[in-house]
Design a protein around this motif. Structure first.
Motif, mmCIF file in Angstrom:
data_model
loop_
_atom_site.group_PDB
_atom_site.id
_atom_site.type_symbol
_atom_site.label_atom_id
_atom_site.label_comp_id
_atom_site.label_asym_id
_atom_site.label_seq_id
_atom_site.Cartn_x
_atom_site.Cartn_y
_atom_site.Cartn_z
ATOM 1 N N THR A 153 112.560 68.324 11.309
ATOM 2 C CA THR A 153 114.010 69.400 11.457
ATOM 3 C C THR A 153 114.911 68.255 11.970
ATOM 4 O O THR A 153 116.142 68.713 11.838
ATOM 5 C CB THR A 153 113.823 70.458 12.341
ATOM 6 O OG1 THR A 153 113.655 69.973 13.822
ATOM 7 C CG2 THR A 153 112.793 71.395 11.695
ATOM 8 N N ALA A 154 114.437 67.050 12.468
ATOM 9 C CA ALA A 154 115.705 66.432 13.356
ATOM 10 C C ALA A 154 116.097 67.288 14.398
ATOM 11 O O ALA A 154 115.572 68.400 14.824
ATOM 12 C CB ALA A 154 116.508 65.749 12.629
ATOM 13 N N ASP A 155 117.536 67.263 14.669
ATOM 14 C CA ASP A 155 118.117 68.248 15.651
ATOM 15 C C ASP A 155 118.915 69.139 15.025
ATOM 16 O O ASP A 155 119.772 68.703 14.166
ATOM 17 C CB ASP A 155 118.969 67.563 16.575
ATOM 18 C CG ASP A 155 118.014 66.215 17.659
ATOM 19 O OD1 ASP A 155 116.963 66.524 17.430
ATOM 20 O OD2 ASP A 155 119.090 65.916 18.582
ATOM 21 N N SER A 156 118.772 70.352 15.473
ATOM 22 C CA SER A 156 119.381 71.366 14.680
ATOM 23 C C SER A 156 119.410 72.600 15.175
ATOM 24 O O SER A 156 118.143 73.183 15.972
ATOM 25 C CB SER A 156 119.036 71.316 13.139
ATOM 26 O OG SER A 156 119.984 72.506 12.490
ATOM 27 N N LEU A 173 107.388 69.765 11.838
ATOM 28 C CA LEU A 173 107.714 68.990 13.184
ATOM 29 C C LEU A 173 109.023 69.490 13.534
ATOM 30 O O LEU A 173 110.025 68.899 12.962
ATOM 31 C CB LEU A 173 107.578 67.504 12.718
ATOM 32 C CG LEU A 173 107.813 66.509 14.123
ATOM 33 C CD1 LEU A 173 106.959 66.760 15.003
ATOM 34 C CD2 LEU A 173 107.927 65.227 13.550
ATOM 35 N N CYS A 174 109.052 70.332 14.376
ATOM 36 C CA CYS A 174 110.134 71.224 14.757
ATOM 37 C C CYS A 174 110.839 71.047 15.962
ATOM 38 O O CYS A 174 110.091 71.202 17.148
ATOM 39 C CB CYS A 174 109.818 72.738 14.519
ATOM 40 S SG CYS A 174 111.241 73.848 14.506
ATOM 41 N N GLU A 175 112.191 70.734 16.050
ATOM 42 C CA GLU A 175 112.610 70.707 17.191
ATOM 43 C C GLU A 175 112.336 71.960 18.184
ATOM 44 O O GLU A 175 112.707 72.944 17.620
ATOM 45 C CB GLU A 175 113.951 70.082 17.271
ATOM 46 C CG GLU A 175 115.029 71.180 16.904
ATOM 47 C CD GLU A 175 116.213 71.329 18.032
ATOM 48 O OE1 GLU A 175 115.877 71.919 18.941
ATOM 49 O OE2 GLU A 175 117.207 70.366 17.875
ATOM 50 N N CYS A 176 112.412 71.637 19.559
ATOM 51 C CA CYS A 176 112.303 73.009 20.300
ATOM 52 C C CYS A 176 112.885 72.786 21.752
ATOM 53 O O CYS A 176 112.091 72.275 22.574
ATOM 54 C CB CYS A 176 110.974 73.682 20.327
ATOM 55 S SG CYS A 176 110.784 75.132 21.273
ATOM 56 N N SER A 192 112.207 78.330 21.198
ATOM 57 C CA SER A 192 110.919 78.577 20.908
ATOM 58 C C SER A 192 110.815 79.737 19.903
ATOM 59 O O SER A 192 109.943 79.770 18.995
ATOM 60 C CB SER A 192 110.060 78.584 22.267
ATOM 61 O OG SER A 192 110.315 79.864 22.737
ATOM 62 N N ILE A 193 111.500 80.701 20.147
ATOM 63 C CA ILE A 193 111.750 82.017 19.015
ATOM 64 C C ILE A 193 112.022 81.580 17.906
ATOM 65 O O ILE A 193 111.441 81.761 16.730
ATOM 66 C CB ILE A 193 112.381 83.181 19.779
ATOM 67 C CG1 ILE A 193 111.740 83.336 21.341
ATOM 68 C CG2 ILE A 193 112.231 84.426 18.913
ATOM 69 C CD1 ILE A 193 110.628 83.985 21.093
ATOM 70 N N GLN A 206 101.229 74.438 9.697
ATOM 71 C CA GLN A 206 101.045 74.306 11.378
ATOM 72 C C GLN A 206 102.563 73.923 11.661
ATOM 73 O O GLN A 206 103.264 73.249 11.105
ATOM 74 C CB GLN A 206 100.064 72.873 11.482
ATOM 75 C CG GLN A 206 99.748 72.504 12.726
ATOM 76 C CD GLN A 206 98.685 71.376 13.184
ATOM 77 O OE1 GLN A 206 98.057 71.401 12.030
ATOM 78 N NE2 GLN A 206 98.603 70.898 14.118
ATOM 79 N N LEU A 207 102.536 74.352 13.024
ATOM 80 C CA LEU A 207 103.732 74.237 13.519
ATOM 81 C C LEU A 207 103.814 73.099 14.966
ATOM 82 O O LEU A 207 102.641 73.488 15.712
ATOM 83 C CB LEU A 207 104.404 75.556 14.145
ATOM 84 C CG LEU A 207 105.709 75.504 15.229
ATOM 85 C CD1 LEU A 207 106.879 74.838 14.615
ATOM 86 C CD2 LEU A 207 106.003 76.868 15.633
ATOM 87 N N LEU A 208 104.348 72.079 14.967
ATOM 88 C CA LEU A 208 104.126 70.993 16.046
ATOM 89 C C LEU A 208 105.677 70.975 16.420
ATOM 90 O O LEU A 208 106.659 70.600 15.814
ATOM 91 C CB LEU A 208 103.910 69.833 15.452
ATOM 92 C CG LEU A 208 103.805 68.553 16.198
ATOM 93 C CD1 LEU A 208 102.842 68.988 17.209
ATOM 94 C CD2 LEU A 208 103.399 67.290 15.604
ATOM 95 N N LEU A 209 105.804 71.498 17.778
ATOM 96 C CA LEU A 209 106.979 71.428 18.757
ATOM 97 C C LEU A 209 107.328 69.991 19.330
ATOM 98 O O LEU A 209 106.652 69.524 19.881
ATOM 99 C CB LEU A 209 106.915 72.575 19.642
ATOM 100 C CG LEU A 209 106.705 73.994 19.132
ATOM 101 C CD1 LEU A 209 106.237 75.021 20.168
ATOM 102 C CD2 LEU A 209 107.812 74.434 17.964
ATOM 103 N N THR A 210 108.571 69.793 19.174
ATOM 104 C CA THR A 210 108.961 68.339 19.646
ATOM 105 C C THR A 210 110.388 68.622 20.002
ATOM 106 O O THR A 210 111.043 69.494 20.164
ATOM 107 C CB THR A 210 108.860 67.364 18.564
ATOM 108 O OG1 THR A 210 108.815 66.076 19.167
ATOM 109 C CG2 THR A 210 109.909 67.323 17.246
#
Length: 244
Positions: A153-156, A173-176, A192-193, A206-210
């Motif tokens: 996602t990069a930053d958003s 690979l999702c920013e959080c 996170s929501i 699969q969700l990977l929070l970064t």
């Protein structure tokens, strides 16, 4: 595809760590996605700078590009020491010409402008782009190879267009950068929501929070995202690897 987390932190690196940086490998080709503060130091535990095939940059905030200069000098010095390698392409958008021009350095690196409206071929990878909601021009990426798809996602902050763009991805690979009780929209970040709901609606595997925050109990981010997404959720951590 093999993904290795080099730096999972947002804003700045935690002590002895790195901000945004991710190494993607397929068929012997190594693509570095973003190159934030501390990334070059951490990368050398896995791969030498002269062995990179390409770098791609989502946007020009320091936590995503701070180590471009030292990457350039690392390759310069290795050249002085007698190693031969081709000019390294660094792909970035050209909507900030001042920053884009810094991607080129002598014959060491060459800035290559990607057109977000077209698919970009880099080594074995096919890369699609989506403009994100962030204070500066920034692009999410859907990277495909070998019949698999990774979305970064990069930053958003969240936007509805993410759902179709990420549909069915093997790894999101999702920013959080925020906890569930915080609103990151004005800062151009997700909580996170948002991330969990995004993963559920896009039906990713699969969700990977970064791009993680520097405070609080990070385990709470996973718990909060789980309330929206019943699948696999993990926090990005230094040197973790994921095979797609």
């Amino acid at each position: 595809m093999k993904l290795t987390i080099i730096g999972p932190w947002g804003g700045y690196p935690k002590q002895n760590a790195a901000s945004a940086g991710y190494l993607l490998e397929h068929e012997g080709f190594h693509l570095l996605i973003d190159c934030g503060s501390g990334v070059l130091s951490k990368l050398q535990n896995i791969l030498q700078p002269e062995d990179l095939g390409a770098v791609i940059i989502s946007h020009y905030h320091p936590d995503h590009i701070a180590d471009i200069g030292v990457l350039q000098h690392a390759r310069l010095i290795q050249g002085f020491l007698g190693k031969n390698f081709p000019t390294l392409p660094i792909y970035g958008h050209s909507f900030d010409q001042h920053e884009f021009t810094k991607l080129s350095y002598k014959n060491i690196t060459k800035g290559e402008a990607y057109d977000p409206s077209n698919i970009l071929a880099v080594g074995p990878f096919q890369i699609l782009f989506l403009k994100t909601d962030h204070p500066v021009p920034c692009y999410a990426m859907r990277i495909e190879a070998g019949g698999k798809a990774l979305v970064y996602t990069a930053d958003s902050s969240f936007k509805e267009e993410f759902i179709e763009f990420s549909s069915g991805a093997d790894l999101l690979l999702c920013e959080c950068n925020f906890y569930g009780n915080q609103n990151g929209k004005s800062a151009g970040h997700m909580n996170s929501i948002d991330a969990g709901r995004f993963a559920r609606n896009a039906e990713v595997k699969q969700l990977l929070l970064t791009h993680l925050p520097h405070y609080g109990n990070l385990a709470d981010i996973v718990t909060e995202a789980t309330s929206e997404f019943p699948g696999i959720i993990k926090l990005a951590a230094e040197f973790d690897t994921f095979i797609l």
